[in-house]
Write a protein that holds these residues in place. Structure first.
Motif, PDB file in Angstrom:
ATOM      1  N   MET A 255      50.410  35.079  36.302  1.00 53.32           N
ATOM      2  CA  MET A 255      48.985  35.200  36.045  1.00 53.32           C
ATOM      3  C   MET A 255      48.215  33.894  36.288  1.00 53.32           C
ATOM      4  O   MET A 255      47.111  33.715  35.788  1.00 53.32           O
ATOM      5  CB  MET A 255      48.752  35.712  34.619  1.00 53.32           C
ATOM      6  CG  MET A 255      49.394  37.057  34.340  1.00 53.32           C
ATOM      7  SD  MET A 255      48.922  38.372  35.485  1.00 53.32           S
ATOM      8  CE  MET A 255      47.184  38.501  35.151  1.00 53.32           C
ATOM      9  N   ASP A 256      48.781  32.991  37.091  1.00 48.65           N
ATOM     10  CA  ASP A 256      48.093  31.731  37.385  1.00 48.65           C
ATOM     11  C   ASP A 256      46.774  31.959  38.107  1.00 48.65           C
ATOM     12  O   ASP A 256      45.812  31.228  37.902  1.00 48.65           O
ATOM     13  CB  ASP A 256      48.973  30.807  38.230  1.00 48.65           C
ATOM     14  CG  ASP A 256      50.070  30.141  37.419  1.00 48.65           C
ATOM     15  OD1 ASP A 256      50.131  30.351  36.190  1.00 48.65           O
ATOM     16  OD2 ASP A 256      50.878  29.422  38.037  1.00 48.65           O
ATOM     17  N   SER A 257      46.754  32.944  38.994  1.00 46.63           N
ATOM     18  CA  SER A 257      45.539  33.236  39.768  1.00 46.63           C
ATOM     19  C   SER A 257      45.636  34.645  40.319  1.00 46.63           C
ATOM     20  O   SER A 257      46.690  35.283  40.255  1.00 46.63           O
ATOM     21  CB  SER A 257      45.401  32.245  40.933  1.00 46.63           C
ATOM     22  OG  SER A 257      46.412  32.498  41.906  1.00 46.63           O
TER      23      SER A 257
ATOM     24  N   TYR B  62      42.990  41.144  29.083  1.00 49.98           N
ATOM     25  CA  TYR B  62      42.890  42.284  29.995  1.00 49.98           C
ATOM     26  C   TYR B  62      41.755  42.104  31.003  1.00 49.98           C
ATOM     27  O   TYR B  62      41.873  42.510  32.151  1.00 49.98           O
ATOM     28  CB  TYR B  62      42.710  43.577  29.199  1.00 49.98           C
ATOM     29  CG  TYR B  62      42.736  44.824  30.032  1.00 49.98           C
ATOM     30  CD1 TYR B  62      43.867  45.190  30.737  1.00 49.98           C
ATOM     31  CD2 TYR B  62      41.606  45.635  30.135  1.00 49.98           C
ATOM     32  CE1 TYR B  62      43.901  46.332  31.513  1.00 49.98           C
ATOM     33  CE2 TYR B  62      41.626  46.781  30.912  1.00 49.98           C
ATOM     34  CZ  TYR B  62      42.773  47.128  31.594  1.00 49.98           C
ATOM     35  OH  TYR B  62      42.803  48.256  32.369  1.00 49.98           O
ATOM     36  N   ASP B  63      40.676  41.486  30.596  1.00 54.41           N
ATOM     37  CA  ASP B  63      39.557  41.239  31.516  1.00 54.41           C
ATOM     38  C   ASP B  63      39.974  40.345  32.677  1.00 54.41           C
ATOM     39  O   ASP B  63      39.507  40.503  33.798  1.00 54.41           O
ATOM     40  CB  ASP B  63      38.369  40.627  30.771  1.00 54.41           C
ATOM     41  CG  ASP B  63      37.688  41.628  29.843  1.00 54.41           C
ATOM     42  OD1 ASP B  63      37.788  42.853  30.107  1.00 54.41           O
ATOM     43  OD2 ASP B  63      37.078  41.183  28.857  1.00 54.41           O
ATOM     44  N   THR B  64      40.872  39.415  32.398  1.00 60.05           N
ATOM     45  CA  THR B  64      41.394  38.550  33.458  1.00 60.05           C
ATOM     46  C   THR B  64      42.190  39.370  34.468  1.00 60.05           C
ATOM     47  O   THR B  64      42.043  39.181  35.684  1.00 60.05           O
ATOM     48  CB  THR B  64      42.285  37.438  32.865  1.00 60.05           C
ATOM     49  OG1 THR B  64      41.521  36.698  31.920  1.00 60.05           O
ATOM     50  CG2 THR B  64      42.824  36.516  33.939  1.00 60.05           C
ATOM     51  N   VAL B  65      43.003  40.271  33.971  1.00 67.72           N
ATOM     52  CA  VAL B  65      43.783  41.139  34.864  1.00 67.72           C
ATOM     53  C   VAL B  65      42.841  41.956  35.736  1.00 67.72           C
ATOM     54  O   VAL B  65      43.023  42.044  36.958  1.00 67.72           O
ATOM     55  CB  VAL B  65      44.720  42.070  34.053  1.00 67.72           C
ATOM     56  CG1 VAL B  65      45.427  43.043  34.976  1.00 67.72           C
ATOM     57  CG2 VAL B  65      45.723  41.262  33.259  1.00 67.72           C
ATOM     58  N   LEU B  66      41.838  42.552  35.144  1.00 64.02           N
ATOM     59  CA  LEU B  66      40.877  43.362  35.909  1.00 64.02           C
ATOM     60  C   LEU B  66      40.154  42.515  36.958  1.00 64.02           C
ATOM     61  O   LEU B  66      39.938  42.963  38.090  1.00 64.02           O
ATOM     62  CB  LEU B  66      39.869  44.018  34.971  1.00 64.02           C
ATOM     63  CG  LEU B  66      40.421  45.106  34.057  1.00 64.02           C
ATOM     64  CD1 LEU B  66      39.324  45.607  33.114  1.00 64.02           C
ATOM     65  CD2 LEU B  66      41.012  46.257  34.852  1.00 64.02           C
ATOM     66  N   LYS B  67      39.795  41.297  36.582  1.00 59.07           N
ATOM     67  CA  LYS B  67      39.130  40.383  37.522  1.00 59.07           C
ATOM     68  C   LYS B  67      40.050  40.080  38.708  1.00 59.07           C
ATOM     69  O   LYS B  67      39.636  40.126  39.864  1.00 59.07           O
ATOM     70  CB  LYS B  67      38.742  39.094  36.803  1.00 59.07           C
ATOM     71  CG  LYS B  67      38.087  38.057  37.681  1.00 59.07           C
ATOM     72  CD  LYS B  67      37.833  36.787  36.878  1.00 59.07           C
ATOM     73  CE  LYS B  67      38.145  35.620  37.770  1.00 59.07           C
ATOM     74  NZ  LYS B  67      38.392  34.396  37.124  1.00 59.07           N
ATOM     75  N   TYR B  68      41.314  39.782  38.423  1.00 56.18           N
ATOM     76  CA  TYR B  68      42.276  39.482  39.483  1.00 56.18           C
ATOM     77  C   TYR B  68      42.471  40.685  40.411  1.00 56.18           C
ATOM     78  O   TYR B  68      42.545  40.538  41.627  1.00 56.18           O
ATOM     79  CB  TYR B  68      43.623  39.078  38.891  1.00 56.18           C
ATOM     80  CG  TYR B  68      43.679  37.702  38.283  1.00 56.18           C
ATOM     81  CD1 TYR B  68      42.595  36.836  38.298  1.00 56.18           C
ATOM     82  CD2 TYR B  68      44.840  37.266  37.670  1.00 56.18           C
ATOM     83  CE1 TYR B  68      42.674  35.580  37.728  1.00 56.18           C
ATOM     84  CE2 TYR B  68      44.931  36.005  37.103  1.00 56.18           C
ATOM     85  CZ  TYR B  68      43.839  35.168  37.135  1.00 56.18           C
ATOM     86  OH  TYR B  68      43.934  33.924  36.571  1.00 56.18           O
ATOM     87  N   ILE B  69      42.552  41.836  39.833  1.00 54.95           N
ATOM     88  CA  ILE B  69      42.724  43.048  40.645  1.00 54.95           C
ATOM     89  C   ILE B  69      41.516  43.243  41.550  1.00 54.95           C
ATOM     90  O   ILE B  69      41.659  43.523  42.747  1.00 54.95           O
ATOM     91  CB  ILE B  69      42.961  44.282  39.743  1.00 54.95           C
ATOM     92  CG1 ILE B  69      44.340  44.192  39.097  1.00 54.95           C
ATOM     93  CG2 ILE B  69      42.823  45.581  40.547  1.00 54.95           C
ATOM     94  CD1 ILE B  69      44.593  45.234  38.031  1.00 54.95           C
ATOM     95  N   GLU B  70      40.362  43.084  41.004  1.00 54.58           N
ATOM     96  CA  GLU B  70      39.134  43.240  41.796  1.00 54.58           C
ATOM     97  C   GLU B  70      39.085  42.210  42.919  1.00 54.58           C
ATOM     98  O   GLU B  70      38.724  42.534  44.045  1.00 54.58           O
ATOM     99  CB  GLU B  70      37.901  43.113  40.897  1.00 54.58           C
ATOM    100  CG  GLU B  70      36.601  43.255  41.632  1.00 54.58           C
ATOM    101  CD  GLU B  70      36.424  44.576  42.360  1.00 54.58           C
ATOM    102  OE1 GLU B  70      35.733  44.593  43.399  1.00 54.58           O
ATOM    103  OE2 GLU B  70      36.981  45.594  41.913  1.00 54.58           O
ATOM    104  N   GLU B  71      39.450  40.976  42.615  1.00 51.14           N
ATOM    105  CA  GLU B  71      39.425  39.914  43.627  1.00 51.14           C
ATOM    106  C   GLU B  71      40.316  40.238  44.817  1.00 51.14           C
ATOM    107  O   GLU B  71      39.999  39.895  45.948  1.00 51.14           O
ATOM    108  CB  GLU B  71      39.836  38.583  43.016  1.00 51.14           C
ATOM    109  CG  GLU B  71      38.783  37.965  42.134  1.00 51.14           C
ATOM    110  CD  GLU B  71      39.252  36.683  41.462  1.00 51.14           C
ATOM    111  OE1 GLU B  71      40.314  36.145  41.829  1.00 51.14           O
ATOM    112  OE2 GLU B  71      38.534  36.219  40.555  1.00 51.14           O
TER     113      GLU B  71
END
Length: 124
Positions: A38-40, A108-117
């Motif tokens: 989950m680094d980026s 969880y918001d970080t995961v969603l952000k990464y997926i969207e990116e």
């Protein structure tokens, strides 16, 4: 007697064995993300692609061996093939047990952000 045409998975048992030998390298490809999944968004994406390749490969290896074994249940060679891939996947599951806890360690918001990116969801 009718049998499955397994050449869609592997052309023969030699190709199966050759692919089996590549599994440790695929496992190491996933293990290198330990502590960094989950680094980026890019590491999450790269990790996901490595996992996908590993799991598709081991699934195909297992299915080929299992279907051969099911077609000739007394064939000890096929039984050994199934045992080999089962042992590898059992060990793999232990080696990769860090994945869930590491992925759950971030918001969880970080995961969603990464997926969207990376548009991970668009591929499926």
């Amino acid at each position: 007697m009718d049998n499955w045409d397994l050449t869609y998975i592997y052309k023969d048992e030699l190709e199966w064995e050759s692919t089996l030998k590549k599994v440790p390298e695929l496992i190491n490809g996933v293990l290198k993300y330990k502590g960094h999944i989950m680094d980026s968004s890019q590491t999450l994406y790269d990790f996901y692609k490595s996992c996908e390749k590993l799991y598709r490969t081991t699934f195909n290896l297992y299915m080929y061996a299992r279907l051969l074994c099911d077609s000739e249940t007394t064939n000890q060679k096929y039984q050994r093939m199934v045992s080999k891939i089962q042992k590898i996947t059992d060990d793999m599951d232990k080696d990769l047990s860090f994945i869930s806890s590491e992925m759950l360690s971030v918001d969880y918001d970080t995961v969603l952000k990464y997926i969207e990116e990376n548009k991970l969801l668009e591929e499926y």
